[in-house]
Scaffold this motif. Structure first.
Motif, PDB file in Angstrom:
ATOM      1  N   GLY A  48       0.814  -1.206   0.000  1.00  0.00           N
ATOM      2  CA  GLY A  48       0.000   0.000   0.000  1.00  0.00           C
ATOM      3  C   GLY A  48       0.847   1.255   0.000  1.00  0.00           C
ATOM      4  O   GLY A  48       1.812   1.358   0.763  1.00  0.00           O
ATOM      5  N   THR A  49       0.485   2.214  -0.825  1.00  0.00           N
ATOM      6  CA  THR A  49       1.255   3.466  -0.870  1.00  0.00           C
ATOM      7  C   THR A  49       1.091   4.274   0.405  1.00  0.00           C
ATOM      8  O   THR A  49       1.907   5.150   0.694  1.00  0.00           O
ATOM      9  N   GLU A  50       0.042   3.976   1.183  1.00  0.00           N
ATOM     10  CA  GLU A  50      -0.205   4.711   2.426  1.00  0.00           C
ATOM     11  C   GLU A  50       0.040   3.815   3.650  1.00  0.00           C
ATOM     12  O   GLU A  50      -0.532   4.047   4.714  1.00  0.00           O
ATOM     13  N   ASP A  51       0.889   2.831   3.505  1.00  0.00           N
ATOM     14  CA  ASP A  51       1.183   1.917   4.603  1.00  0.00           C
ATOM     15  C   ASP A  51       2.001   2.646   5.669  1.00  0.00           C
ATOM     16  O   ASP A  51       3.143   3.044   5.421  1.00  0.00           O
ATOM     17  N   ASN A  52       1.410   2.825   6.860  1.00  0.00           N
ATOM     18  CA  ASN A  52       2.133   3.478   7.950  1.00  0.00           C
ATOM     19  C   ASN A  52       2.589   2.479   9.014  1.00  0.00           C
ATOM     20  O   ASN A  52       2.988   2.867  10.114  1.00  0.00           O
ATOM     21  N   VAL A 103       8.295  -8.114  -9.495  1.00  0.00           N
ATOM     22  CA  VAL A 103       7.272  -7.102  -9.750  1.00  0.00           C
ATOM     23  C   VAL A 103       7.022  -6.343  -8.456  1.00  0.00           C
ATOM     24  O   VAL A 103       6.943  -6.942  -7.372  1.00  0.00           O
ATOM     25  N   PHE A 104       6.915  -5.029  -8.564  1.00  0.00           N
ATOM     26  CA  PHE A 104       6.633  -4.191  -7.393  1.00  0.00           C
ATOM     27  C   PHE A 104       5.311  -3.472  -7.648  1.00  0.00           C
ATOM     28  O   PHE A 104       5.268  -2.457  -8.329  1.00  0.00           O
ATOM     29  N   TYR A 105       4.227  -4.040  -7.129  1.00  0.00           N
ATOM     30  CA  TYR A 105       2.890  -3.510  -7.376  1.00  0.00           C
ATOM     31  C   TYR A 105       2.491  -2.593  -6.219  1.00  0.00           C
ATOM     32  O   TYR A 105       2.499  -3.007  -5.052  1.00  0.00           O
ATOM     33  N   GLN A 106       2.127  -1.364  -6.541  1.00  0.00           N
ATOM     34  CA  GLN A 106       1.742  -0.397  -5.518  1.00  0.00           C
ATOM     35  C   GLN A 106       0.218  -0.282  -5.458  1.00  0.00           C
ATOM     36  O   GLN A 106      -0.414   0.051  -6.460  1.00  0.00           O
ATOM     37  N   SER A 107      -0.341  -0.578  -4.316  1.00  0.00           N
ATOM     38  CA  SER A 107      -1.781  -0.431  -4.093  1.00  0.00           C
ATOM     39  C   SER A 107      -2.054   1.030  -3.744  1.00  0.00           C
ATOM     40  O   SER A 107      -1.843   1.474  -2.607  1.00  0.00           O
ATOM     41  N   GLN A 108      -2.508   1.763  -4.728  1.00  0.00           N
ATOM     42  CA  GLN A 108      -2.649   3.205  -4.586  1.00  0.00           C
ATOM     43  C   GLN A 108      -3.674   3.577  -3.510  1.00  0.00           C
ATOM     44  O   GLN A 108      -4.804   3.104  -3.514  1.00  0.00           O
ATOM     45  N   GLY A 109      -3.231   4.423  -2.586  1.00  0.00           N
ATOM     46  CA  GLY A 109      -4.116   4.948  -1.550  1.00  0.00           C
ATOM     47  C   GLY A 109      -4.453   3.978  -0.442  1.00  0.00           C
ATOM     48  O   GLY A 109      -5.229   4.309   0.455  1.00  0.00           O
ATOM     49  N   ARG A 110      -3.893   2.794  -0.474  1.00  0.00           N
ATOM     50  CA  ARG A 110      -4.221   1.782   0.533  1.00  0.00           C
ATOM     51  C   ARG A 110      -3.148   1.714   1.613  1.00  0.00           C
ATOM     52  O   ARG A 110      -1.977   1.971   1.370  1.00  0.00           O
ATOM     53  N   GLY A 111      -3.605   1.319   2.802  1.00  0.00           N
ATOM     54  CA  GLY A 111      -2.705   1.162   3.924  1.00  0.00           C
ATOM     55  C   GLY A 111      -2.234  -0.267   4.071  1.00  0.00           C
ATOM     56  O   GLY A 111      -2.359  -1.088   3.151  1.00  0.00           O
ATOM     57  N   HIS A 112      -1.747  -0.591   5.256  1.00  0.00           N
ATOM     58  CA  HIS A 112      -1.124  -1.887   5.503  1.00  0.00           C
ATOM     59  C   HIS A 112      -2.107  -3.041   5.291  1.00  0.00           C
ATOM     60  O   HIS A 112      -1.771  -4.036   4.650  1.00  0.00           O
ATOM     61  N   PHE A 113      -3.306  -2.895   5.845  1.00  0.00           N
ATOM     62  CA  PHE A 113      -4.292  -3.964   5.723  1.00  0.00           C
ATOM     63  C   PHE A 113      -5.128  -3.828   4.456  1.00  0.00           C
ATOM     64  O   PHE A 113      -5.626  -4.813   3.926  1.00  0.00           O
TER      65      PHE A 113
END
Length: 250
Positions: free
Chosen positions: A189-193, A215-225
C-alpha cells in the motif's frame, strides 16, 4: 478441503495447516500460505479468502500456523515455515501436488517469512524443498537499519539491534538475496504506515539488479491492511504465479 492437518509438534504445540484443493486432476502447482500478525498474532484462517481464490484458479494451497512471539522468538517462525514446506512435499501424492512447482504467499509478517524462506534457500546449500516463486504483501524485508537501541522488535528478535546484530541480519530477507533467489511479486500500500513501502522496494531493486524477475505492485491509496484486500493486486499476483508455475496449456 482438509482442515487441521498437523504438520509438526513443537514444545507441546500442534502446528496445523488447512489444505485447499482445486477441482480436477493433479498434479497441481501449490502455494504455502503464511498469515500475518506481527509474528505475535493472527491465524491461518485470516488467509482463507486468498487460499480459496487460488484454489479456484487451479492451485493447491496449504494455509499454515506457526509459533508466535514473544513466547517463541525468531527463528522459530522461520523453522515452522520450513517444516511446513517439508511436510507439503512429503504429502505431495496425497494432495496431488507437483513438487517442482511450489510457491510461497504471505502478507505482512507472512510476507516477510515467505521472502525469508525463499532468500535463504538461495544463499546456501538447500536443506528444504525449494520455493519457485513468492508473492509478498506489505512485507518487512530489512531490519538492519533499525535504530541500534530500539527495542521495538525485541519481542521477536530477542533484543535491540545493538544487542543482537546477527539476529537482525539473519531475519532480513534482503541480506540473503543471491542470483539464485526465485522470482518475487511484491504488493504494498502506498499509504502503509506500519511497514514503510521502501522495505519491499529495496529488495525488489536488489532482485532486479541481479536479473531475477520481480514485480513491485503499488496499491494506490491503501494502507497496511487495505492492500491485503486489493482485488487488483490479487489478480496481478495470480498472473505472476501463472507465469512462473503454470505449465503451458494448463
Amino acid at each position: 478441503m482438509f482442515r487441521n492437518q498437523v504438520f509438526a509438534e513443537r514444545e507441546g504445540t500442534k502446528l496445523m495447516a488447512d489444505v485447499y484443493l482445486p477441482s480436477g486432476d493433479g498434479p497441481f502447482p501449490a502455494v504455502l500460505m503464511i498469515h500475518g500478525g506481527a509474528w505475535a498474532s493472527g491465524s491461518r484462517s485470516n488467509m482463507a479468502a486468498h487460499a480459496l481464490y487460488l484454489a479456484n484458479h487451479g492451485y493447491a494451497v496449504a494455509a499454515i500456523s506457526y509459533r508466535l512471539a514473544p513466547m517463541h522468538r525468531f527463528p522459530a517462525q522461520l523453522e515452522d515455515c520450513q517444516e511446513a514446506l517439508d511436510w507439503l512435499v512429503e504429502h505431495s501424492q496425497e494432495f496431488e501436488i507437483d513438487t517442482a512447482r511450489i510457491a510461497g504467499w504471505g502478507h505482512s509478517a507472512g510476507g516477510h517469512l515467505a521472502c525469508l524462506v525463499a532468500a535463504m534457500q538461495s544463499a546456501g546449500t538447500p536443506s528444504h524443498p525449494l520455493l519457485k516463486a513468492v508473492v509478498a504483501g506489505a512485507a518487512p524485508c530489512d531490519f538492519t537499519n533499525e535504530p541500534l537501541l530500539s527495542h521495538r522488535l525485541a519481542f521477536f528478535l530477542g533484543g535491540s539491534r545493538a544487542e543482537a546484530p546477527g539476529t537482525y541480519e539473519k531475519a532480513s530477507p534482503v541480506a540473503h538475496v543471491t542470483a539464485k533467489c526465485p522470482p518475487i511479486f511484491f504488493f504494498h500500500g502506498t499509504e502503509d504506515n506500519v511497514v514503510p513501502i521502501g522495505q519491499a522496494q529495496v529488495m525488489h531493486e536488489k532482485l532486479t539488479d541481479l536479473g531475477i524477475p520481480s514485480v513491485f505492485y503499488q496499491s494506490q491509496g491503501r494502507g497496511h491492511f487495505g492492500c491485503l484486500i486489493d482485488q487488483d493486486a490479487r489478480q496481478e499476483a495470480l498472473k505472476f504465479l501463472d507465469q512462473q508455475l503454470k505449465l503451458e496449456g494448463s
